[in-house]
Scaffold this active site. Structure first.
Site, mmCIF file in Angstrom:
data_model
loop_
_atom_site.group_PDB
_atom_site.id
_atom_site.type_symbol
_atom_site.label_atom_id
_atom_site.label_comp_id
_atom_site.label_asym_id
_atom_site.label_seq_id
_atom_site.Cartn_x
_atom_site.Cartn_y
_atom_site.Cartn_z
ATOM 1 N N SER A 29 0.875 -1.179 0.000
ATOM 2 C CA SER A 29 0.000 0.000 0.000
ATOM 3 C C SER A 29 0.911 1.227 0.000
ATOM 4 O O SER A 29 1.728 1.376 0.900
ATOM 5 C CB SER A 29 -0.867 0.016 1.259
ATOM 6 O OG SER A 29 -1.625 -1.162 1.319
ATOM 7 N N CYS A 87 -6.975 -0.431 7.438
ATOM 8 C CA CYS A 87 -5.913 -1.071 6.674
ATOM 9 C C CYS A 87 -5.065 -1.974 7.566
ATOM 10 O O CYS A 87 -4.782 -1.643 8.705
ATOM 11 C CB CYS A 87 -5.035 -0.031 5.998
ATOM 12 S SG CYS A 87 -3.697 -0.785 5.065
ATOM 13 N N ASP A 100 -8.469 -1.781 3.113
ATOM 14 C CA ASP A 100 -7.294 -2.159 2.326
ATOM 15 C C ASP A 100 -6.586 -3.184 3.213
ATOM 16 O O ASP A 100 -5.777 -2.822 4.053
ATOM 17 C CB ASP A 100 -6.430 -0.915 2.103
ATOM 18 C CG ASP A 100 -5.195 -1.203 1.259
ATOM 19 O OD1 ASP A 100 -5.208 -2.182 0.496
ATOM 20 O OD2 ASP A 100 -4.216 -0.441 1.361
ATOM 21 N N TRP A 138 -4.967 -7.280 4.021
ATOM 22 C CA TRP A 138 -4.269 -8.425 3.415
ATOM 23 C C TRP A 138 -3.955 -9.491 4.443
ATOM 24 O O TRP A 138 -4.121 -9.266 5.612
ATOM 25 C CB TRP A 138 -2.996 -7.943 2.710
ATOM 26 C CG TRP A 138 -2.015 -7.266 3.618
ATOM 27 C CD1 TRP A 138 -1.100 -7.886 4.417
ATOM 28 C CD2 TRP A 138 -1.833 -5.871 3.807
ATOM 29 N NE1 TRP A 138 -0.362 -6.956 5.072
ATOM 30 C CE2 TRP A 138 -0.775 -5.702 4.728
ATOM 31 C CE3 TRP A 138 -2.455 -4.724 3.285
ATOM 32 C CZ2 TRP A 138 -0.323 -4.451 5.161
ATOM 33 C CZ3 TRP A 138 -2.009 -3.487 3.710
ATOM 34 C CH2 TRP A 138 -0.960 -3.352 4.636
HETATM 35 P P1 FAD Z 1 6.639 -14.383 1.460
HETATM 36 O O1 FAD Z 1 7.865 -15.114 1.125
HETATM 37 O O2 FAD Z 1 5.685 -14.115 0.379
HETATM 38 O O3 FAD Z 1 5.901 -15.105 2.668
HETATM 39 C C1 FAD Z 1 4.677 -14.581 3.122
HETATM 40 C C2 FAD Z 1 3.969 -15.589 4.003
HETATM 41 O O4 FAD Z 1 3.652 -16.765 3.264
HETATM 42 C C3 FAD Z 1 4.781 -16.086 5.179
HETATM 43 O O5 FAD Z 1 4.662 -15.242 6.284
HETATM 44 C C4 FAD Z 1 4.165 -17.438 5.433
HETATM 45 O O6 FAD Z 1 2.997 -17.296 6.175
HETATM 46 C C5 FAD Z 1 3.799 -17.917 4.058
HETATM 47 N N1 FAD Z 1 4.883 -18.759 3.523
HETATM 48 C C6 FAD Z 1 5.840 -18.407 2.643
HETATM 49 N N2 FAD Z 1 6.652 -19.441 2.376
HETATM 50 C C7 FAD Z 1 6.202 -20.477 3.114
HETATM 51 C C8 FAD Z 1 6.604 -21.848 3.269
HETATM 52 N N3 FAD Z 1 7.638 -22.357 2.618
HETATM 53 N N4 FAD Z 1 5.879 -22.626 4.080
HETATM 54 C C9 FAD Z 1 4.814 -22.144 4.731
HETATM 55 N N5 FAD Z 1 4.389 -20.874 4.642
HETATM 56 C C10 FAD Z 1 5.063 -20.053 3.839
HETATM 57 N N6 FAD Z 1 2.957 -5.615 3.593
HETATM 58 C C11 FAD Z 1 3.607 -4.593 4.223
HETATM 59 O O7 FAD Z 1 4.557 -4.825 4.971
HETATM 60 N N7 FAD Z 1 3.238 -3.283 4.014
HETATM 61 C C12 FAD Z 1 2.222 -2.942 3.192
HETATM 62 O O8 FAD Z 1 1.909 -1.763 3.021
HETATM 63 C C13 FAD Z 1 1.512 -4.008 2.526
HETATM 64 N N8 FAD Z 1 0.481 -3.752 1.688
HETATM 65 C C14 FAD Z 1 -0.161 -4.762 1.065
HETATM 66 C C15 FAD Z 1 -1.233 -4.476 0.220
HETATM 67 C C16 FAD Z 1 -1.900 -5.490 -0.444
HETATM 68 C C17 FAD Z 1 -3.037 -5.175 -1.364
HETATM 69 C C18 FAD Z 1 -1.483 -6.829 -0.253
HETATM 70 C C19 FAD Z 1 -2.183 -7.954 -0.965
HETATM 71 C C20 FAD Z 1 -0.442 -7.127 0.592
HETATM 72 C C21 FAD Z 1 0.235 -6.104 1.262
HETATM 73 N N9 FAD Z 1 1.309 -6.384 2.099
HETATM 74 C C22 FAD Z 1 1.945 -5.348 2.743
HETATM 75 C C23 FAD Z 1 1.852 -7.761 2.242
HETATM 76 C C24 FAD Z 1 2.963 -7.973 1.188
HETATM 77 O O9 FAD Z 1 2.418 -7.995 -0.110
HETATM 78 C C25 FAD Z 1 3.722 -9.280 1.358
HETATM 79 O O10 FAD Z 1 2.828 -10.330 1.443
HETATM 80 C C26 FAD Z 1 4.610 -9.298 2.584
HETATM 81 O O11 FAD Z 1 5.530 -8.236 2.524
HETATM 82 C C27 FAD Z 1 5.400 -10.607 2.663
HETATM 83 O O12 FAD Z 1 6.141 -10.786 1.473
HETATM 84 P P2 FAD Z 1 7.454 -11.649 1.445
HETATM 85 O O13 FAD Z 1 7.783 -11.948 0.006
HETATM 86 O O14 FAD Z 1 8.523 -11.034 2.268
HETATM 87 O O15 FAD Z 1 7.024 -12.985 2.167
#
Ligand code: FAD
Length: 690
Positions: free
Chosen positions: A450, A643, A688, A690
């Site tokens: 966001s 949010c 908003d 997630w």
């Molecule tokens: P990822 O690697 O994608 O992991 C995310 C989660 O998936 C983990 O915590 C776990 O629960 C699960 N996971 C991943 N791998 C495994 C595995 N091997 N086994 C089991 N479970 C697993 N985030 C913010 O910090 N700030 C924002 O403003 C924000 N805005 C968003 C707005 C929208 C519309 C949406 C959809 C999401 C938003 N998010 C925000 C969340 C963001 O998009 C990400 O999901 C978040 O930052 C995590 O991403 P990552 O790639 O670091 O983690």
């Protein structure tokens, strides 16, 4: 009182909603993502490609079409898995199809010895995914017209449905429910149950697995199919290109498309074409050592990207070096990682999910979710390729036993390479055809954030506020780390010349393919959202944004400060913010003080620190303490924004708001809930989450 533009928009929305209700969706128009149409043009409507599904089926000799409506890739994945299983277990001639690429007015001419699957995700507030908008409008239209004029119109159609939803949203799985209803009404025959997977409860994969077995049984019966021993057949052939090296100019080393390879990248930037944006600055928002929250300013001035306060930015991550190495190693590909390969679909309807020729390294680093949760079904499939009988038996057990799989794999967040490493006891799994990974692992997805800046204040700089995913889990030496947020953390560390190796960082190829991201760049695109301030700044607003949920609220408040500086009258602005401790994770503390200086009494920050007092206090408790004032503001048509965490906080805030309205207005709770519902449909209450 005069009506301003937003009022008119809201009124129009209510009217449309009402019309849609009375016409049962006949005129229901869903706003399309402006990028979606360019995607459609890029992928679907290429010259010479038919949009006629019946023609396509005949041309390709198919008897089973699996349509998907997908936003983040999961529905598309499930569609591919069903296609594969249908073929290998039942000999069905399957084909996966993007809903956006076909017309549906001849659905009635599909003969009854064929079957059509609909794998449909519900997006946001009960909306179809971008690629399913046209199909949804067509099939739910009261006056839907087909070519043949049969009675009932779809009397010949056999179909199967599965929906992907999230029960924390009000319109749970509404896509699949509404499409199923529409198809039934048109006389089509559903085979098996209309399946529903729930991401909110975290049971999507298990729901899918539980649904599909009885469905296959029913389908086999209906179509007279004989189940056979499933034999793996690769969908892709991998051809090693001896004449090419990773230095050859035509070889993709992670470039997302041809323009990026040729160095001619230009807009429109969208989900198929990211902008490689410079990061203007980045810094830490928390003051504790073991948790990180990043603020990043992304410079879009040299692109034609634009945004509005409240939109989302998508970050295209790359996988961490350690996990890429682990993956290469367990498959015995380490030596060959820079070998150039071309990937060809053996099945004319399958699509190679990345550009080639490329290298194994680039595929794994830039295009596959190698760190993501593994599917039980995938493990069962890989059992056949195990390095010894013990590993094969273990993979079969993991594939078959839900609880065992949970305890051994899910609980520790193991990714595919870690599973293979553990199950194979360090042996290499050299028998698995690489195609199985292209088929079985999701395409690396952009992550959305966001936007936390105001487009009025800084139209060409987009701010991100992201908490770094870093969790210690039982049974693991190293913490589980999220892909995108640790990639961003590494970028921030490099930008600020922080000592390496950092205690929490992982090593990423930060300079990107052919060093094109050097100088601290990150690939991004913008997705427009409906999370918007009232067009009249004098309207009061109430913002609930604990944790990173504060991101778009920061954008809103900075926008109101800017409006005030420009001499506009700005209404009451309440911000409910929550975190653990005022001394640890109180983000943007100084900025709120600055906002107060400009907005004066019209701005108030209400904090909830969950770990400071004897009892845990959250934003919803603070909201309740302010019941009288909140009710008054709502009566003055205040806009209400939430949010952050969809699973708990957003739900509880919704409940508390109903309670406040009920108590303050002396009306029954059911009536108050109705009022909150109406606030949502008229956009006075926006989420908003997630
Ligand atoms: P990822 O690697 O994608 O992991 C995310 C989660 O998936 C983990 O915590 C776990 O629960 C699960 N996971 C991943 N791998 C495994 C595995 N091997 N086994 C089991 N479970 C697993 N985030 C913010 O910090 N700030 C924002 O403003 C924000 N805005 C968003 C707005 C929208 C519309 C949406 C959809 C999401 C938003 N998010 C925000 C969340 C963001 O998009 C990400 O999901 C978040 O930052 C995590 O991403 P990552 O790639 O670091 O983690």
């Amino acid at each position: 009182a005069e009506l301003d533009t937003l009022d008119l928009v809201v009124l129009a929305a209510i009217l449309l909603g009402t019309v849609a209700y009375f016409t049962k969706g006949k005129l229901w128009g869903v706003t399309k993502d402006p990028y979606a149409s360019s995607l459609a043009n890029a992928s679907g409507a290429k010259a010479g490609k038919t949009r006629n599904i019946v023609e396509k089926m005949e041309e390709q000799g198919k008897n089973c079409i699996i349509f998907y409506g997908s936003q983040t890739g999961t529905a598309e994945d499930y569609a591919s898995r069903l296609a594969k299983e249908g073929k290998s277990r039942f000999g069905l001639e399957t084909m996966v199809a993007d809903l956006e690429e076909y017309d549906f007015d001849n659905l009635d001419t599909i003969p009854d010895d064929k079957v059509v699957f609909f794998v449909l995700a519900t997006y946001g507030e009960g909306e179809p995914t971008d690629n399913a908008v046209d199909f949804y409008e067509f099939i739910t239209n009261e006056d839907v017209n087909f070519t043949e004029g049969n009675e009932p119109a779809l009397g010949n159609l056999n179909y199967v449905t599965f929906g992907l939803g999230n029960n924390t949203y009000e319109h749970y799985n509404s896509m699949v429910r509404n499409v199923d209803k529409a198809l039934q009404k048109l006389g089509a025959h559903r085979i098996g149950d209309a399946g529903e997977g729930d991401d909110g409860a975290g049971t999507m994969e298990e729901d899918f697995l539980a649904w599909k077995e009885p469905m296959w049984k029913a389908l086999a019966e209906r179509m007279g199919l004989e189940e056979r021993e499933a034999v793996y057949e690769p969908v892709f052939s991998i051809i090693e290109r001896e004449g090419l090296t990773k230095e050859s100019p035509e070889v993709y080393l992670g470039e997302p498309n041809k323009m990026h390879l040729d160095g001619t990248a230009k807009g429109p930037f969208n989900a198929h074409n990211p902008y490689i944006a410079p990061i203007a600055q980045s810094y830490e928002l928390f003051s504790v050592k073991d948790r990180n929250c990043l603020h990043m300013d992304i410079d879009i001035s040299a692109s034609n990207l634009n945004y509005q306060t409240g939109d989302h930015i998508a970050v295209w991550p790359t996988n961490p070096g350690e996990e890429v190495d682990r993956f290469m190693n367990v498959l015995g590909l380490s030596e060959k990682r820079h070998t150039v390969v071309s990937v060809k679909a053996l099945e004319p309807t399958a699509k190679v999910p990345f550009p080639t020729p490329t290298t194994y390294d680039a595929i794994v680093r830039y295009h596959m979710e190698i760190c993501a949760p593994v599917s039980r079904q995938f493990l069962a499939q890989l059992a056949a390729f195990a390095p010894d009988a013990e590993a094969r038996a273990e993979m079969t057990k993991l594939g078959a036993e839900k609880d065992y799989f949970y305890e051994k794999i899910s609980l520790h967040h193991l990714n595919i390479a870690r599973v293979l490493d553990i199950v194979g006891k360090g042996q290499k799994w050299t028998n698995i055809p690489f195609s199985a990974f292209i088929e079985g692992i999701t395409k690396l997805q952009p992550r959305y954030y966001s936007i936390s800046s105001s487009s009025l204040e800084q139209p060409k700089t987009i701010s991100i506020t992201a908490v770094v995913e870093n969790t210690q889990l039982p049974g693991r030496d190293d913490p589980f780390r999220g892909v995108a947020t640790n990639y961003l953390l590494a970028l921030k560390q490099k930008q600020n010349g922080e000592p390496e190796p950092c205690p929490f960082g992982l090593s990423y190829e930060l300079t990107g393919p052919r060093n094109k991201y050097d100088g601290i760049h990150v690939p991004v695109h913008v997705r427009h959202s409906n999370f918007k301030l009232p067009s009249d700044p004098s309207k009061p607003i109430i913002c609930i944004g604990p944790g990173t949920g504060v991101a778009p609220m920061r954008g809103f408040i900075r926008e109101r400060v800017q409006q005030a500086k420009n001499g506009e009258k700005v209404g009451k602005t309440l911000l409910f913010f929550g975190c653990r401790k005022s001394t640890e994770d109180f983000m943007y503390k100084n900025e709120w003080e600055e906002a107060k200086e400009i907005l004066g009494d019209n701005f108030e920050l209400i904090t909830a620190f969950s770990r400071e007092g004897p009892k845990k206090v959250y934003v919803q408790h603070r909201l309740k303490e302010r019941a009288e004032e909140i009710n008054q503001l709502l009566e003055q048509k205040a806009y209400f924004y939430v949010c952050g965490d969809a699973a708990n906080m957003a739900r509880e805030v919704n409940t508390v708001l109903s309670q406040i309205i009920s108590e303050q207005r002396g009306i029954p709770e059911a009536k108050a809930e109705e009022i909150v519902k109406n606030m949502r449909s008229s956009n006075q209450y926006q989420e908003d989450v997630w």
